[in-house]
Write a protein that holds these residues in place. Structure first.
Motif, PDB file in Angstrom:
ATOM      1  N   PRO A 193       0.814  -1.226   0.000  1.00  0.00           N
ATOM      2  CA  PRO A 193       0.000   0.000   0.000  1.00  0.00           C
ATOM      3  C   PRO A 193       0.845   1.273   0.000  1.00  0.00           C
ATOM      4  CG  PRO A 193      -0.722  -1.533   1.730  1.00  0.00           C
ATOM      5  CD  PRO A 193       0.517  -2.117   1.127  1.00  0.00           C
ATOM      6  N   ALA A 194       2.070   1.198   0.531  1.00  0.00           N
ATOM      7  CA  ALA A 194       2.939   2.388   0.567  1.00  0.00           C
ATOM      8  C   ALA A 194       3.340   2.825  -0.837  1.00  0.00           C
ATOM      9  CB  ALA A 194       4.185   2.099   1.396  1.00  0.00           C
ATOM     10  N   ALA A 195       3.151   1.950  -1.822  1.00  0.00           N
ATOM     11  CA  ALA A 195       3.549   2.299  -3.199  1.00  0.00           C
ATOM     12  C   ALA A 195       2.443   3.052  -3.935  1.00  0.00           C
ATOM     13  CB  ALA A 195       3.917   1.026  -3.968  1.00  0.00           C
ATOM     14  N   SER A 196       1.271   3.207  -3.313  1.00  0.00           N
ATOM     15  CA  SER A 196       0.160   3.858  -4.016  1.00  0.00           C
ATOM     16  C   SER A 196       0.402   5.364  -4.161  1.00  0.00           C
ATOM     17  CB  SER A 196      -1.151   3.630  -3.259  1.00  0.00           C
ATOM     18  OG  SER A 196      -2.177   4.396  -3.865  1.00  0.00           O
ATOM     19  N   CYS A 197      -0.045   5.892  -5.277  1.00  0.00           N
ATOM     20  CA  CYS A 197       0.081   7.343  -5.532  1.00  0.00           C
ATOM     21  C   CYS A 197      -1.196   8.103  -5.190  1.00  0.00           C
ATOM     22  CB  CYS A 197       0.462   7.569  -6.996  1.00  0.00           C
ATOM     23  SG  CYS A 197       2.175   7.103  -7.332  1.00  0.00           S
ATOM     24  N   VAL A 198      -2.172   7.455  -4.555  1.00  0.00           N
ATOM     25  CA  VAL A 198      -3.425   8.153  -4.215  1.00  0.00           C
ATOM     26  C   VAL A 198      -3.166   9.426  -3.396  1.00  0.00           C
ATOM     27  CG1 VAL A 198      -5.606   7.966  -2.947  1.00  0.00           C
ATOM     28  CG2 VAL A 198      -4.901   6.134  -4.495  1.00  0.00           C
ATOM     29  N   PRO A 199      -2.233   9.428  -2.400  1.00  0.00           N
ATOM     30  CA  PRO A 199      -2.016  10.671  -1.641  1.00  0.00           C
ATOM     31  C   PRO A 199      -1.575  11.847  -2.517  1.00  0.00           C
ATOM     32  CG  PRO A 199      -1.006   8.796  -0.515  1.00  0.00           C
ATOM     33  CD  PRO A 199      -1.460   8.302  -1.851  1.00  0.00           C
ATOM     34  N   LEU A 200      -1.002  11.573  -3.680  1.00  0.00           N
ATOM     35  CA  LEU A 200      -0.528  12.667  -4.537  1.00  0.00           C
ATOM     36  C   LEU A 200      -1.676  13.437  -5.187  1.00  0.00           C
ATOM     37  CD1 LEU A 200       2.524  11.019  -6.386  1.00  0.00           C
ATOM     38  CD2 LEU A 200       2.466  12.320  -4.249  1.00  0.00           C
ATOM     39  N   VAL A 201      -2.859  12.832  -5.242  1.00  0.00           N
ATOM     40  CA  VAL A 201      -4.006  13.484  -5.901  1.00  0.00           C
ATOM     41  C   VAL A 201      -4.391  14.766  -5.156  1.00  0.00           C
ATOM     42  CG1 VAL A 201      -6.452  13.207  -6.519  1.00  0.00           C
ATOM     43  CG2 VAL A 201      -4.855  11.321  -6.883  1.00  0.00           C
ATOM     44  N   ALA A 202      -4.317  14.729  -3.819  1.00  0.00           N
ATOM     45  CA  ALA A 202      -4.671  15.911  -3.027  1.00  0.00           C
ATOM     46  C   ALA A 202      -3.528  16.921  -3.010  1.00  0.00           C
ATOM     47  CB  ALA A 202      -5.015  15.488  -1.600  1.00  0.00           C
ATOM     48  N   GLU A 203      -2.324  16.436  -3.341  1.00  0.00           N
ATOM     49  CA  GLU A 203      -1.132  17.280  -3.201  1.00  0.00           C
ATOM     50  C   GLU A 203      -0.804  18.072  -4.478  1.00  0.00           C
ATOM     51  OE1 GLU A 203       2.235  14.891  -1.783  1.00  0.00           O
ATOM     52  OE2 GLU A 203       3.554  16.181  -2.969  1.00  0.00           O
ATOM     53  N   LEU A 204      -1.102  17.485  -5.625  1.00  0.00           N
ATOM     54  CA  LEU A 204      -0.667  18.072  -6.904  1.00  0.00           C
ATOM     55  C   LEU A 204      -1.857  18.252  -7.837  1.00  0.00           C
ATOM     56  CD1 LEU A 204       2.364  15.692  -7.037  1.00  0.00           C
ATOM     57  CD2 LEU A 204       2.623  18.172  -7.192  1.00  0.00           C
ATOM     58  N   PRO A 205      -1.896  19.355  -8.603  1.00  0.00           N
ATOM     59  CA  PRO A 205      -3.066  19.603  -9.459  1.00  0.00           C
ATOM     60  C   PRO A 205      -3.081  18.770 -10.725  1.00  0.00           C
ATOM     61  CG  PRO A 205      -1.437  21.348  -9.736  1.00  0.00           C
ATOM     62  CD  PRO A 205      -0.902  20.451  -8.664  1.00  0.00           C
ATOM     63  N   ASN A 206      -1.961  18.055 -11.020  1.00  0.00           N
ATOM     64  CA  ASN A 206      -1.881  17.349 -12.304  1.00  0.00           C
ATOM     65  C   ASN A 206      -1.568  15.859 -12.163  1.00  0.00           C
ATOM     66  OD1 ASN A 206       0.713  17.917 -11.428  1.00  0.00           O
ATOM     67  ND2 ASN A 206       1.549  18.115 -13.491  1.00  0.00           N
ATOM     68  N   VAL A 207      -2.016  15.277 -11.031  1.00  0.00           N
ATOM     69  CA  VAL A 207      -1.890  13.814 -10.878  1.00  0.00           C
ATOM     70  C   VAL A 207      -3.275  13.237 -10.659  1.00  0.00           C
ATOM     71  CG1 VAL A 207      -1.022  11.928  -9.425  1.00  0.00           C
ATOM     72  CG2 VAL A 207       0.433  13.912  -9.881  1.00  0.00           C
ATOM     73  N   CYS A 208      -3.609  12.193 -11.428  1.00  0.00           N
ATOM     74  CA  CYS A 208      -4.836  11.447 -11.140  1.00  0.00           C
ATOM     75  C   CYS A 208      -4.497   9.963 -11.104  1.00  0.00           C
ATOM     76  CB  CYS A 208      -5.943  11.755 -12.150  1.00  0.00           C
ATOM     77  SG  CYS A 208      -5.640  11.131 -13.793  1.00  0.00           S
ATOM     78  N   VAL A 209      -5.328   9.197 -10.415  1.00  0.00           N
ATOM     79  CA  VAL A 209      -5.080   7.761 -10.250  1.00  0.00           C
ATOM     80  C   VAL A 209      -6.282   6.997 -10.788  1.00  0.00           C
ATOM     81  CG1 VAL A 209      -4.710   5.898  -8.571  1.00  0.00           C
ATOM     82  CG2 VAL A 209      -3.568   8.105  -8.250  1.00  0.00           C
ATOM     83  N   LEU A 210      -5.993   6.034 -11.666  1.00  0.00           N
ATOM     84  CA  LEU A 210      -7.034   5.194 -12.263  1.00  0.00           C
ATOM     85  C   LEU A 210      -7.096   3.869 -11.518  1.00  0.00           C
ATOM     86  CD1 LEU A 210      -8.867   4.693 -14.924  1.00  0.00           C
ATOM     87  CD2 LEU A 210      -6.891   3.419 -15.722  1.00  0.00           C
ATOM     88  N   LYS A 211      -8.314   3.435 -11.190  1.00  0.00           N
ATOM     89  CA  LYS A 211      -8.493   2.157 -10.520  1.00  0.00           C
ATOM     90  C   LYS A 211      -9.664   1.416 -11.150  1.00  0.00           C
ATOM     91  CE  LYS A 211      -6.439   3.321  -6.055  1.00  0.00           C
ATOM     92  NZ  LYS A 211      -5.532   2.181  -5.844  1.00  0.00           N
ATOM     93  N   THR A 212      -9.848   0.157 -10.761  1.00  0.00           N
ATOM     94  CA  THR A 212     -10.914  -0.639 -11.359  1.00  0.00           C
ATOM     95  C   THR A 212     -11.430  -1.664 -10.348  1.00  0.00           C
ATOM     96  OG1 THR A 212     -11.434  -2.188 -13.139  1.00  0.00           O
ATOM     97  CG2 THR A 212      -9.190  -2.274 -12.313  1.00  0.00           C
ATOM     98  N   LEU A 213     -12.672  -2.073 -10.533  1.00  0.00           N
ATOM     99  CA  LEU A 213     -13.195  -3.178  -9.718  1.00  0.00           C
ATOM    100  C   LEU A 213     -13.021  -4.522 -10.443  1.00  0.00           C
ATOM    101  CD1 LEU A 213     -16.491  -1.730  -8.132  1.00  0.00           C
ATOM    102  CD2 LEU A 213     -14.116  -1.525  -7.355  1.00  0.00           C
ATOM    103  N   SER A 214     -12.318  -4.521 -11.584  1.00  0.00           N
ATOM    104  CA  SER A 214     -12.204  -5.751 -12.397  1.00  0.00           C
ATOM    105  C   SER A 214     -11.223  -6.771 -11.849  1.00  0.00           C
ATOM    106  CB  SER A 214     -11.726  -5.409 -13.811  1.00  0.00           C
ATOM    107  OG  SER A 214     -12.648  -4.605 -14.481  1.00  0.00           O
ATOM    108  N   LYS A 215     -10.321  -6.358 -10.982  1.00  0.00           N
ATOM    109  CA  LYS A 215      -9.220  -7.254 -10.580  1.00  0.00           C
ATOM    110  C   LYS A 215      -9.465  -7.760  -9.160  1.00  0.00           C
ATOM    111  CE  LYS A 215      -7.579  -6.093 -14.581  1.00  0.00           C
ATOM    112  NZ  LYS A 215      -7.687  -6.988 -15.726  1.00  0.00           N
TER     113      LYS A 215
END
Ligand code: PMP
Length: 373
Positions: A193-215
């Motif tokens: 979980p420490a490798a996730s970039c989700v925290p960067l979404v609130a920090e930077l205006p030009n990062v988004c994270v794509l996820k899926t319920l398929s896996k």
């Protein structure tokens, strides 16, 4: 009257054919091999029954309940969640909103083929920054290429190689470009979980994270992907999306799975254990082959990549792929014709029984004998 003329730049495009032959052991699409636990199936069935009663009504275009649930789980406000008909649709929408003629997208091959495909559909120029021999992102070259790009796709874990990208690198990338950095975390539930970039979404205006319920969430059949994005990016994605692409049935199934997600945690844990076990067994096969003839790459996802070098007396990857399906009813994905992946097959982690069948079948097809002790 002749056939109407398709766009010149798309004339050579062929339909995507994922090779979904009916087999006993399906290890080719990186699905959740265990499927939904019984109690979650019951909850999905109840949700679908409600949806059937309202099937004559359009689905809720803005998916408010679903976005609340997804936002609560990943710690972002619902307004920063955009859902789509699988991650695939969202990749297309990202390119629709931020790509287009005169703009470019950076990709790091070998990687998920959808980025280049949808770039082509939206007339976005693709800039390739090849990965290193170990399939890690070439950070220096990617930073340099990102400067003038409209989008940069970073896949973590990467499909089909399983490598993670470092969040510190993603932060540096976002600071270096004014383009949008898309971190594709379709397989992140199987990784640290420490490798996730989700925290960067609130920090930077030009990062988004794509996820899926398929896996991890075992819902590939329903088609539900989502992007966690800063305000302006979420607004742009909402503006270009087709309002009803996520059906009432998709929304109901996804809500039921998310409300029962605790039941999926042990399934994901078993797949992560299964990956270690399968990797170990494949490494044992490698040790039986000529040195270097068979390799298995470390992975942080629910699949592992295997490379076969036929010069060591082994059959080719094409032959192995075909023999596994034909003689053993085991289907894996053949990447051996993809540049940079010569000789490579990708194997989805199965149930313990499926992993056993795969290893036995592979041993037999490769003509390797079990070590005697
Ligand atoms: N990203 C990656 C890296 C994938 O491998 C996939 C599925 N193969 C997706 C996104 C999209 O998945 P889906 O459309 O099923 O949500």
């Amino acid at each position: 009257m002749g056939s109407p003329r398709v766009r010149d730049d798309l004339a050579q495009l062929e339909p995507y054919d994922p090779d979904m032959r009916a087999v006993d052991v399906m290890l080719s699409a990186n699905e959740n091999s265990f499927g939904l636990p019984e109690e979650v199936r019951a909850a999905v069935a109840a949700g679908l029954a409600d949806a059937v009663a309202r099937a004559h009504r359009y689905p809720e275009a803005t998916s408010p309940r679903l976005r609340e649930l997804l936002g609560a789980q990943w710690g972002v406000p619902a307004r920063n969640v955009v859902v789509g008909n699988g991650g695939d649709e969202l990749i297309f929408n990202l390119l629709l909103a931020y790509g287009g003629a005169g703009r470019s997208a950076v990709v790091c091959p070998p990687t998920f083929s959808a980025y280049a495909l949808y770039a082509q559909l939206t007339a976005t120029q693709v800039v390739e920054v090849p990965r290193t021999a170990a399939f890690d992102v070439d950070e220096g070259a990617t930073l340099a290429a990102a400067e003038g790009a409209a989008l940069v796709f970073v896949t973590s874990p990467n499909n089909p190689t399983g490598n993670l990208a470092d969040p510190a690198f993603v932060r540096a990338l976002a600071r270096r470009t004014s383009g949008l950095v898309v971190v594709d975390e379709a397989y992140a539930d199987f990784a640290d979980p420490a490798a996730s970039c989700v925290p960067l979404v609130a920090e930077l205006p030009n990062v988004c994270v794509l996820k899926t319920l398929s896996k991890a969430y075992a819902l590939a059949g329903a088609r539900l992907g989502f992007v966690l994005a800063p305000d302006a990016v979420a607004d742009a994605l909402l503006a270009v999306r087709q309002p009803y692409s996520v059906s009432r049935f998709d929304q109901a199934a996804a809500e039921a799975v998310l409300l029962n997600r605790d039941a999926l945690a042990p399934v994901v844990a078993r797949l992560v254990e299964g990956r270690a076990h399968l990797t170990g067994r494949l490494e044992a096969l490698c040790a039986q082959a000529a040195p270097g003839a068979l390799r298995v790459y470390p992975s942080s996802a629910n699949f592992v990549l295997v490379r076969i070098d036929p010069s060591g007396g082994l059959p080719t990857a094409d032959e192995v792929h075909e023999a596994l399906a034909r003689d053993h009813s085991v289907l894996v994905r053949n990447f051996s014709h993809t540049p940079g992946l010569e000789g490579c097959l990708r194997v989805t982690v199965g149930t313990p029984q499926q992993n056993d069948l795969l290893v036995q079948a592979l041993r037999s097809v490769l003509g390797l004998v079990p070590a005697t002790c």
